[in-house]
Scaffold this active site. Structure first.
Site, PDB file in Angstrom:
ATOM      1  N   LYS A  44      -1.166  -6.104   7.329  1.00 37.41           N
ATOM      2  CA  LYS A  44      -0.168  -5.327   6.588  1.00 37.41           C
ATOM      3  C   LYS A  44       0.933  -6.238   6.041  1.00 37.41           C
ATOM      4  CE  LYS A  44      -1.045  -1.013   9.008  1.00 37.41           C
ATOM      5  NZ  LYS A  44      -1.783  -0.451   7.860  1.00 37.41           N
TER       6      LYS A  44
ATOM      7  N   GLY B  20     -11.012   5.886   6.996  1.00 33.24           N
ATOM      8  CA  GLY B  20     -11.941   5.315   7.958  1.00 33.24           C
ATOM      9  C   GLY B  20     -12.527   6.302   8.944  1.00 33.24           C
TER      10      GLY B  20
ATOM     11  N   LYS C 286       0.735   3.905   0.241  1.00 34.94           N
ATOM     12  CA  LYS C 286      -0.558   3.856   0.945  1.00 34.94           C
ATOM     13  C   LYS C 286      -0.533   4.925   2.034  1.00 34.94           C
ATOM     14  CE  LYS C 286      -4.188   3.116   3.370  1.00 34.94           C
ATOM     15  NZ  LYS C 286      -4.078   2.343   4.560  1.00 34.94           N
TER      16      LYS C 286
ATOM     17  N   ASP D 231      -5.051  -0.969   2.452  1.00 35.95           N
ATOM     18  CA  ASP D 231      -3.797  -1.702   2.255  1.00 35.95           C
ATOM     19  C   ASP D 231      -3.945  -2.731   1.139  1.00 35.95           C
ATOM     20  OD1 ASP D 231      -2.556  -0.298   4.283  1.00 35.95           O
ATOM     21  OD2 ASP D 231      -2.884  -1.825   5.799  1.00 35.95           O
TER      22      ASP D 231
ATOM     23  N   GLY E 261      -3.700   7.236   8.410  1.00 37.13           N
ATOM     24  CA  GLY E 261      -3.260   7.557   9.761  1.00 37.13           C
ATOM     25  C   GLY E 261      -2.881   9.013   9.926  1.00 37.13           C
TER      26      GLY E 261
END
Length: 287
Positions: free
Chosen positions: A244, A71, A35, A188, A38
């Site tokens: 998570k 996002g 995944k 996630d 960030g």
């Protein structure tokens, strides 16, 4: 003949490569779902480094699958288009206009940026979403949130076909409803569902933190599922780490061998986790 001077850096590099042999053998043919989100998506340099590591995985026999978020890019596009969002209990309502932007950004801009980065490093990547080939069928998570979905049925056949042809899948977290709707899926959650469907050897959740921390604020490098549940009950695991670890527990329950929560900001984090003794984050195993 020119004399070659061997310096300590070269010797250390050779020693590192040699010590990686057992891990290379261990993961030969393994499926590893990553995944990506960030910091690793935040700069061209970080993306280039990540892509190089992914191509290396494929060349040493690992079958990597990349699932990405996006996002901040979605938020920026919604602002640019002046689409106002409503929130319910802190969660964005994904209405018809919003889900169209989400699909445009995730399946378009973000997905193809990752595909291009991997291809530029000598790999062969293809961009998909969960809507392709019935990969991820979803149910509506909560009617108050609109087109937000939870995976309910998975068909990973296409991914196995891509593995057989040395192709790296890059997947946007979108799913199809049973009536043709498009659903936005938490990144996630999507990665966990895909790893579960593949019975992956590893699910790597790259985050902006160094791993699961104990009450003293220290990263715990290895945990069992029961310890995760206990730390959550005690409040040691809180906030953004809860979803998570819940994803990790669901994946383990569905047959994934282990899940790692690790810091995607660290250089070569994936390689450190898979091919070195000390790893790079918090490894979570079944009880």
């Amino acid at each position: 003949m020119k004399k070659q001077n061997m310096n300590r850096d070269w010797i250390a590099t050779a020693a590192t490569l040699s010590s990686a042999l057992p891990y290379l053998q261990r993961y030969d043919g393994a499926i590893v779902v990553i995944k990506l989100g960030g910091h690793a998506m935040g700069s061209d340099e970080a993306m280039e480094s990540f892509a190089r590591d992914v191509v290396l995985l494929r060349h040493v026999g690992v079958n990597p699958v990349i699932v990405h978020g996006g996002g901040p890019m979605i938020n920026a596009m919604l602002d640019k288009l002046d689409i106002q969002s409503e929130f319910v209990n802190g969660k964005r309502v994904t209405d018809t206009a919003t889900v169209e932007v989400v699909e445009m950004v995730l399946s378009g801009v973000v997905n193809k940026r990752i595909v291009q980065a991997i291809n530029a490093q000598g790999g062969t990547a293809v961009g998909l979403s969960g809507k392709d080939a019935h990969l991820m069928t979803c149910e509506q998570t909560d009617s108050s949130l609109g087109f937000v979905g939870t995976p309910s049925q998975m068909d990973p056949k296409l991914l196995h076909d891509l593995f057989a042809n040395d192709v790296i899948p890059v997947i946007a977290p979108l799913g199809a409803g049973r009536n043709g709707e498009t659903f936005n899926v938490n990144g996630d959650t999507a990665a966990g569902a895909i790893a579960s469907a593949l019975k992956a050897d590893r699910l790597l959740l790259l985050t902006d933190v160094s791993g699961v921390k104990n009450a003293a604020g220290e990263v715990v490098t290895e945990l069992k599922a029961g310890q995760i549940r206990q730390m959550t009950r005690e409040g040691t695991i809180a906030g953004g780490m809860i979803p998570k670890t819940e994803t990790a527990l669901d994946a383990l329950h569905s047959g994934v061998r282990a899940v790692v929560i690790l810091d995607g900001r660290a250089p070569n984090a994936v390689l450190l986790e898979l091919f070195t003794e000390h790893g790079a984050g918090s490894l979570i195993r079944p009880d």
